[in-house]
Design a protein around this motif. Sequence first.
Motif, PDB file in Angstrom:
ATOM      1  N   LEU A  34    -106.201   9.298 -58.919  1.00 27.90           N
ATOM      2  CA  LEU A  34    -105.402   9.639 -60.086  1.00 27.90           C
ATOM      3  C   LEU A  34    -106.154  10.692 -60.900  1.00 27.90           C
ATOM      4  CD1 LEU A  34    -102.867   9.089 -61.761  1.00 27.90           C
ATOM      5  CD2 LEU A  34    -104.148   7.304 -62.942  1.00 27.90           C
ATOM      6  N   VAL A  35    -105.559  11.866 -61.053  1.00 30.48           N
ATOM      7  CA  VAL A  35    -106.182  12.963 -61.789  1.00 30.48           C
ATOM      8  C   VAL A  35    -105.714  12.946 -63.241  1.00 30.48           C
ATOM      9  CG1 VAL A  35    -106.372  15.477 -61.957  1.00 30.48           C
ATOM     10  CG2 VAL A  35    -106.423  14.375 -59.721  1.00 30.48           C
ATOM     11  N   SER A  36    -104.407  12.762 -63.434  1.00 27.84           N
ATOM     12  CA  SER A  36    -103.877  12.717 -64.793  1.00 27.84           C
ATOM     13  C   SER A  36    -102.523  12.013 -64.772  1.00 27.84           C
ATOM     14  CB  SER A  36    -103.720  14.131 -65.365  1.00 27.84           C
ATOM     15  OG  SER A  36    -102.745  14.844 -64.626  1.00 27.84           O
ATOM     16  N   PHE A  37    -102.071  11.693 -65.982  1.00 29.50           N
ATOM     17  CA  PHE A  37    -100.747  11.107 -66.123  1.00 29.50           C
ATOM     18  C   PHE A  37    -100.065  11.798 -67.283  1.00 29.50           C
ATOM     19  CE2 PHE A  37     -97.439   8.143 -67.124  1.00 29.50           C
ATOM     20  CZ  PHE A  37     -97.053   7.660 -65.886  1.00 29.50           C
ATOM     21  N   THR A  38     -98.929  12.422 -67.007  1.00 28.03           N
ATOM     22  CA  THR A  38     -98.180  13.145 -68.031  1.00 28.03           C
ATOM     23  C   THR A  38     -96.793  12.531 -68.162  1.00 28.03           C
ATOM     24  OG1 THR A  38     -97.234  14.728 -66.468  1.00 28.03           O
ATOM     25  CG2 THR A  38     -99.417  15.263 -67.374  1.00 28.03           C
ATOM     26  N   ALA A  39     -95.967  13.128 -69.005  1.00 29.39           N
ATOM     27  CA  ALA A  39     -94.594  12.659 -69.161  1.00 29.39           C
ATOM     28  C   ALA A  39     -93.822  12.782 -67.851  1.00 29.39           C
ATOM     29  CB  ALA A  39     -93.896  13.449 -70.265  1.00 29.39           C
ATOM     30  N   ALA A  40     -94.221  13.739 -67.003  1.00 28.95           N
ATOM     31  CA  ALA A  40     -93.577  13.927 -65.696  1.00 28.95           C
ATOM     32  C   ALA A  40     -94.044  12.901 -64.675  1.00 28.95           C
ATOM     33  CB  ALA A  40     -93.846  15.334 -65.180  1.00 28.95           C
ATOM     34  N   GLY A  41     -95.097  12.186 -64.982  1.00 28.62           N
ATOM     35  CA  GLY A  41     -95.614  11.171 -64.065  1.00 28.62           C
ATOM     36  C   GLY A  41     -97.046  11.451 -63.641  1.00 28.62           C
ATOM     37  N   PRO A  42     -97.527  10.708 -62.680  1.00 26.11           N
ATOM     38  CA  PRO A  42     -98.927  10.855 -62.267  1.00 26.11           C
ATOM     39  C   PRO A  42     -99.161  12.105 -61.416  1.00 26.11           C
ATOM     40  CG  PRO A  42     -97.837   9.226 -60.914  1.00 26.11           C
ATOM     41  CD  PRO A  42     -96.853   9.643 -61.951  1.00 26.11           C
ATOM     42  N   THR A  43    -100.387  12.617 -61.506  1.00 24.64           N
ATOM     43  CA  THR A  43    -100.842  13.707 -60.649  1.00 24.64           C
ATOM     44  C   THR A  43    -102.031  13.169 -59.866  1.00 24.64           C
ATOM     45  OG1 THR A  43    -100.192  15.324 -62.306  1.00 24.64           O
ATOM     46  CG2 THR A  43    -101.715  16.072 -60.592  1.00 24.64           C
ATOM     47  N   PHE A  44    -101.981  13.365 -58.549  1.00 26.07           N
ATOM     48  CA  PHE A  44    -103.023  12.833 -57.690  1.00 26.07           C
ATOM     49  C   PHE A  44    -103.834  13.949 -57.044  1.00 26.07           C
ATOM     50  CE2 PHE A  44     -99.728   9.561 -57.760  1.00 26.07           C
ATOM     51  CZ  PHE A  44    -100.473   8.446 -58.102  1.00 26.07           C
ATOM     52  N   GLY A  45    -105.087  13.655 -56.779  1.00 25.29           N
ATOM     53  CA  GLY A  45    -105.951  14.584 -56.068  1.00 25.29           C
ATOM     54  C   GLY A  45    -105.810  14.367 -54.567  1.00 25.29           C
ATOM     55  N   PRO A  46    -106.606  15.089 -53.790  1.00 26.30           N
ATOM     56  CA  PRO A  46    -106.505  14.978 -52.332  1.00 26.30           C
ATOM     57  C   PRO A  46    -106.909  13.585 -51.833  1.00 26.30           C
ATOM     58  CG  PRO A  46    -108.348  16.384 -52.960  1.00 26.30           C
ATOM     59  CD  PRO A  46    -107.630  16.021 -54.220  1.00 26.30           C
ATOM     60  N   PRO A  47    -106.178  13.068 -50.842  1.00 23.68           N
ATOM     61  CA  PRO A  47    -106.459  11.714 -50.353  1.00 23.68           C
ATOM     62  C   PRO A  47    -107.695  11.666 -49.448  1.00 23.68           C
ATOM     63  CG  PRO A  47    -104.660  12.666 -49.113  1.00 23.68           C
ATOM     64  CD  PRO A  47    -105.020  13.660 -50.182  1.00 23.68           C
ATOM     65  N   GLY A  48    -108.424  10.568 -49.566  1.00 21.33           N
ATOM     66  CA  GLY A  48    -109.561  10.325 -48.686  1.00 21.33           C
ATOM     67  C   GLY A  48    -109.113   9.701 -47.371  1.00 21.33           C
ATOM     68  N   TYR A  49    -110.050   9.134 -46.643  1.00 23.61           N
ATOM     69  CA  TYR A  49    -109.786   8.650 -45.284  1.00 23.61           C
ATOM     70  C   TYR A  49    -109.390   7.178 -45.204  1.00 23.61           C
ATOM     71  CZ  TYR A  49    -114.686   7.122 -45.586  1.00 23.61           C
ATOM     72  OH  TYR A  49    -115.865   6.541 -45.964  1.00 23.61           O
ATOM     73  N   GLU A  50    -109.185   6.534 -46.327  1.00 20.29           N
ATOM     74  CA  GLU A  50    -108.876   5.100 -46.363  1.00 20.29           C
ATOM     75  C   GLU A  50    -107.676   4.725 -45.491  1.00 20.29           C
ATOM     76  OE1 GLU A  50    -107.746   1.778 -49.781  1.00 20.29           O
ATOM     77  OE2 GLU A  50    -107.931   3.881 -50.325  1.00 20.29           O
ATOM     78  N   LEU A  51    -106.552   5.394 -45.655  1.00 17.45           N
ATOM     79  CA  LEU A  51    -105.342   5.060 -44.904  1.00 17.45           C
ATOM     80  C   LEU A  51    -105.512   5.349 -43.412  1.00 17.45           C
ATOM     81  CD1 LEU A  51    -102.492   3.958 -45.060  1.00 17.45           C
ATOM     82  CD2 LEU A  51    -101.686   6.290 -45.450  1.00 17.45           C
ATOM     83  N   THR A  52    -106.172   6.437 -43.097  1.00 16.41           N
ATOM     84  CA  THR A  52    -106.405   6.773 -41.689  1.00 16.41           C
ATOM     85  C   THR A  52    -107.249   5.696 -41.021  1.00 16.41           C
ATOM     86  OG1 THR A  52    -106.381   9.090 -42.372  1.00 16.41           O
ATOM     87  CG2 THR A  52    -107.160   8.628 -40.152  1.00 16.41           C
ATOM     88  N   LEU A  53    -108.255   5.233 -41.725  1.00 15.58           N
ATOM     89  CA  LEU A  53    -109.103   4.158 -41.202  1.00 15.58           C
ATOM     90  C   LEU A  53    -108.304   2.867 -41.022  1.00 15.58           C
ATOM     91  CD1 LEU A  53    -112.054   3.646 -40.398  1.00 15.58           C
ATOM     92  CD2 LEU A  53    -112.471   2.940 -42.756  1.00 15.58           C
ATOM     93  N   PHE A  54    -107.397   2.605 -41.935  1.00 14.68           N
ATOM     94  CA  PHE A  54    -106.523   1.433 -41.839  1.00 14.68           C
ATOM     95  C   PHE A  54    -105.668   1.496 -40.572  1.00 14.68           C
ATOM     96  CE2 PHE A  54    -102.257  -0.284 -42.668  1.00 14.68           C
ATOM     97  CZ  PHE A  54    -102.571  -1.622 -42.837  1.00 14.68           C
ATOM     98  N   TYR A  55    -105.042   2.650 -40.316  1.00 13.81           N
ATOM     99  CA  TYR A  55    -104.233   2.802 -39.099  1.00 13.81           C
ATOM    100  C   TYR A  55    -105.087   2.640 -37.843  1.00 13.81           C
ATOM    101  CZ  TYR A  55    -100.201   4.560 -41.749  1.00 13.81           C
ATOM    102  OH  TYR A  55     -99.132   4.691 -42.593  1.00 13.81           O
TER     103      TYR A  55
END
Length: 158
Positions: free
Chosen positions: A101-122
């Motif tokens: 989570l990088v920031s949260f504005t009225a438009a909603g959350p802004t996320f940074g680049p994803p790490g390898y967590e999900l890939t490792l899960f798969y």
Amino acid sequence: MKITRADCVPLVLRLVTGIGLVAHGLAKLNRGPSVFAATLDAMQVPAPTVMAWVTILIELVGGLAVLAGAAIWLVGLPAAAVLLVAMFKVHWRFGFSSIKLVSFTAAGPTFGPPGYELTLFYLACLAALVLSGPGPLSVDRALARRRGPAPRVHPKAP
């Protein structure tokens, strides 16, 4: 055939992993294989157009096979190869966490680049399915039931 709660475990793993693989393959296909090929080219992957199509097919066909519980031992290795390339070439440098989570504005959350967590899960789900089998609620098990028990061969038979 009586189904136990433990019999449902491989089914849950297959659903999560199969849907994830198919979703990633469809996303690449919908954006256009040439867009994905350009990404692979920027990553210096050899034969990017061919590898884009190979990756899409592995994710789609492999994901459907995992969902059905059909030949997971066969589709597991190419799917794992695709996941390992994604993990090390794309996600590794961003660390473990998939959600940044990088920031949260009225438009909603802004996320940074994803790490390898999900890939490792798969990868872990695929490994568990290859090692334990697809479970009783699978195409492979249905085919085995249809063929019947394997014939016993006496050890001293000619």
